[in-house]
Design an enzyme around this catalytic site. Structure first.
Site, PDB file in Angstrom:
ATOM      1  CG  LEU A   7     -10.742 -12.574  -9.019  1.00 55.59           C
ATOM      2  CD1 LEU A   7     -10.078 -11.925  -9.529  1.00 55.59           C
ATOM      3  CD2 LEU A   7     -10.705 -14.174  -9.110  1.00 55.59           C
ATOM      4  CB  ALA A   9      -3.839 -15.534  -7.972  1.00 53.27           C
ATOM      5  CG  ASP A 103      -8.131  -7.098  -3.168  1.00 53.86           C
ATOM      6  OD1 ASP A 103      -8.847  -6.679  -3.796  1.00 53.86           O
ATOM      7  OD2 ASP A 103      -6.943  -6.142  -3.877  1.00 53.86           O
ATOM      8  N   GLY A 140     -10.967   1.590 -13.164  1.00 57.00           N
ATOM      9  CA  GLY A 140     -11.432   0.994 -13.834  1.00 57.00           C
ATOM     10  C   GLY A 140     -13.098   2.328 -14.615  1.00 57.00           C
ATOM     11  CD  GLU A 155      -9.686  -2.214 -16.360  1.00 61.24           C
ATOM     12  OE1 GLU A 155      -9.201  -1.714 -14.777  1.00 61.24           O
ATOM     13  OE2 GLU A 155     -10.692  -3.191 -15.922  1.00 61.24           O
ATOM     14  CG  HIS A 359       1.197  -4.470  47.634  1.00 60.52           C
ATOM     15  ND1 HIS A 359       0.589  -3.128  47.205  1.00 60.52           N
ATOM     16  CD2 HIS A 359       1.553  -5.473  48.104  1.00 60.52           C
ATOM     17  CE1 HIS A 359       0.268  -4.340  48.999  1.00 60.52           C
ATOM     18  NE2 HIS A 359       0.840  -4.793  49.165  1.00 60.52           N
ATOM     19  CB  ALA A 376       4.604  -6.336  49.668  1.00 62.75           C
ATOM     20  CB  ALA A 419       7.882 -10.728  56.230  1.00 64.76           C
TER      21      ALA A 419
END
Length: 453
Positions: A7, A9, A103, A140, A155, A359, A376, A419
Site C-alpha cells: 500500500l 497510495a 511506510d 486498531g 480502529e 595547503h 601553498a 613562487a
C-alpha cells in the site's frame, strides 16, 4: 500461488512534504524500497504496488525494479478500498495475498517467514501481525482468545473507552487467502467515523483469523511524521553501528555518527565523533576518519587518515593523509602516500604516488604526477569562461607559493615553478619557470594621510 501487495497510495499529510511519504529516506534508502527489500526473498508470483498520490513519482523511483506491477487507487478511501482495486487484476488468481504498508520500513524478512509459516500450519483465512504497545493510541485494537484466534479488530477512532484499554494492536501486515477475501471486499462498508473502507472489517467476516505477536515492536513501527521518521533513523543507525562494531570498527561517540547500509568496512578502523558516510563507501583496514568528516560514494584504501574533511565520489589509495578542512570533489583519484592538507580543494583530478598538496590550493581537471610538491596557494585556473581545461604536471615537479597555472597547460617532469608565477605556456622537463612583475621600491614614501599633514 503467492502474491504481495504494498500500500503506497497515501498522501502522508502529517509529513508536511512536497513528495510522497513512501519516498522519505532512512539511512540513504526510501521507505518503500526498504519494504520491498524485506520481502524480496519470498519470491512472489505477482508483486503489486498500489499507488495514488504522486503515482508517477513513486513509479519513477522504482523504475529499475521491472518485476513490479502498479495499480492506481484514485481517490484514496482507506485500506479496504485499496485492496478492492486488486479485484480485476487478480480475478483469476488462486493463492495467498500478503498485504504490506509502504511506510513500515523496519520489518525483517525473518518475521515475514514466521507469519507465512503460521498461516500455513493454522490454515486460517487470514493471519496478521500484532504488537503489544505501552501507548497504543492511533492503532486498531485486536481482540482474540488464548489461541490467537481473532474475534475482531476495532480502529482507534471507533473504540469505546473500555476497548481503548486493550494494548494489543494491529500491525497492518496481513496474509489472506485470496479466494475468500475477494468475495468479502465488495461488501465492505464505510459506516465509521473516518468514512473509509477498512480492510480490518473483512477479518470479522472471514471464517478464521489468527494473529502473530511480533517479538520486537520496532519492526512494525509506522512512519507518519518527521518525529517517527527520526526515530526509525535512530533505530537503523544503532543497528548498523552495532553490527560494524562487532566486525572490528570502533566508534568514539557512536550516537554522533551515521552510516549508510551500503557502506563496507575493514577492521581496526576508528571513527571519530560527527563523522557521516553516505552512499556506497568502502573503508579499508586501519583507517581513521574524523572528527567532523563527511564521505559519500568513495573508496579508501588501508591506513588512510581523514580529518575534518569532505570526500565525494573519490578513490583514495593506501597511506594517505587528508585534512583538516580539505574538499575532494567527484572523480578525484589519489594514489598511495599522498598528503592533502588544510584548505585544499581537488576536483576531477589524479594525484600520483607520494604527491603533496599541503595547503591553500585548488587542483581541478588536472593530472598530477608522482612525488610532486604543490606549494601553498597554487591554483590551476581551469575555466576560461566557456569550458574546463586540463592541467598536466609531471613527476618530481615543485610549484612555489602563490603560483597560478592557467589551463590548458603542460608542466613537465622535474620542473621548478618560482613562487608568485603565473604560467600560460607549456614548460619542458627539467626547467625553472618563473614569471613575475618587476619589483619596484620607492624610498621615503609618504602615505596620503602623511602628505595632507
Amino acid at each position: 500461488m503467492f502474491a504481495i501487495a504494498i500500500l503506497a497510495a497515501g498522501k502522508g499529510t502529517r509529513m508536511r512534504s512536497s513528495y510522497p511519504k513512501v519516498l522519505q529516506q532512512l539511512a540513504g534508502r526510501s521507505l518503500i524500497k526498504r519494504v520491498i527489500k524485506s520481502c524480496e526473498d519470498l519470491k512472489p508470483d505477482r508483486f503489486l504496488v498500489i499507488v495514488g498520490h504522486q503515482a508517477e513519482a513513486v513509479q519513477d523511483h522504482l523504475k529499475e525494479l521491472s518485476h513490479l506491477e502498479y495499480i492506481n487507487q484514485v481517490p484514496q478511501k482507506g485500506t479496504g478500498h485499496a485492496i478492492q482495486q486488486l479485484l480485476p487484476v487478480l480475478d483469476n488468481f488462486i493463492g495467498d495475498l500478503l498485504v504490506l504498508n509502504g511506510d513500515v520500513p523496519l520489518l525483517k524478512a525473518e518475521t515475514l517467514q514466521k507469519l507465512i509459516a503460521k498461516h500455513k500450519t493454522s490454515k486460517a483465512s487470514v493471519t496478521f501481525l500484532s504488537a503489544r504497545l505501552s501507548n497504543p493510541k492511533g492503532y486498531g485494537r485486536v481482540f482474540s482468545n488464548n489461541q490467537d484466534e481473532v474475534d475482531r479488530i476495532v480502529e482507534d477512532a471507533d473504540c469505546s473507552r473500555e476497548e481503548k484499554s486493550n494494548k494489543l494492536t494491529n500491525a497492518g501486515i496481513y496474509l489472506f487467502k485470496w479466494d475468500l477475501l475477494k468475495n468479502i471486499l465488495p461488501k465492505l462498508s464505510s459506516t465509521n467515523k473516518q468514512s473509509e473502507l477498512y480492510l480490518t472489517d473483512a477479518i470479522s467476516q472471514l471464517p478464521t483469523a489468527i494473529h502473530l505477536e511480533v517479538d520486537n515492536i520496532d519492526e512494525v513501527s509506522g512512519v507518519n511524521d518527521r518525529a517517527q521518521l527520526a526515530n526509525c533513523e535512530n533505530l537503523i543507525q544503532q543497528s548498523l553501528r552495532n553490527h560494524w562494531m562487532s566486525k572490528g570498527v570502533s566508534f568514539i561517540d557512536p550516537e554522533s555518527c551515521t552510516i549508510s547500509e551500503e557502506s563496507q568496512f575493514g577492521i581496526d578502523i576508528v571513527i571519530e565523533p560527527q563523522t557521516h558516510l553516505r552512499g556506497n563507501c568502502f573503508i579499508g583496514n586501519n583507517c581513521r576518519l574524523g572528527p567532523s568528516t563527511y564521505i559519500e560514494d568513495s573508496r579508501l584504501g588501508e591506513n588512510v587518515n581523514v580529518m575534518q574533511s569532505t570526500l565525494n565520489n573519490c578513490q583514495v589509495a593506501s597511506h594517505v593523509k587528508i585534512g583538516p578542512f580539505a574538499h575532494l570533489r567527484p572523480e578525484t583519484n589519489v594514489s598511495s602516500n599522498c598528503r592533502i592538507g588544510n584548505f585544499v580543494e581537488i576536483k576531477k583530478s589524479e594525484l600520483g604516488q607520494g604527491t603533496k598538496v599541503n595547503h591553500l590550493s585548488y587542483i581541478g581537471d588536472s593530472h598530477v604526477g608522482c612525488h610532486v610538491n604543490i606549494g601553498a596557494g597554487t591554483i590551476t585556473a581551469n575555466f576560461d569562461g566557456f569550458r574546463k581545461n586540463e592541467t598536466v604536471i609531471g613527476d618530481h615537479t615543485k610549484t612555489g607559493a602563490n603560483s597560478v597555472l592557467i589551463a590548458p597547460i603542460n608542466i613537465g617532469n622535474r620542473v621548478t615553478v618560482g613562487a608568485g608565477s603565473t604560467l600560460t605556456k607549456n614548460v619542458p622537463d627539467g626547467s625553472l619557470a618563473i614569471e613575475r612583475s618587476k619589483q619596484n621600491i620607492k624610498e621615503n614614501w609618504k602615505t596620503r594621510e602623511e602628505t595632507n599633514q
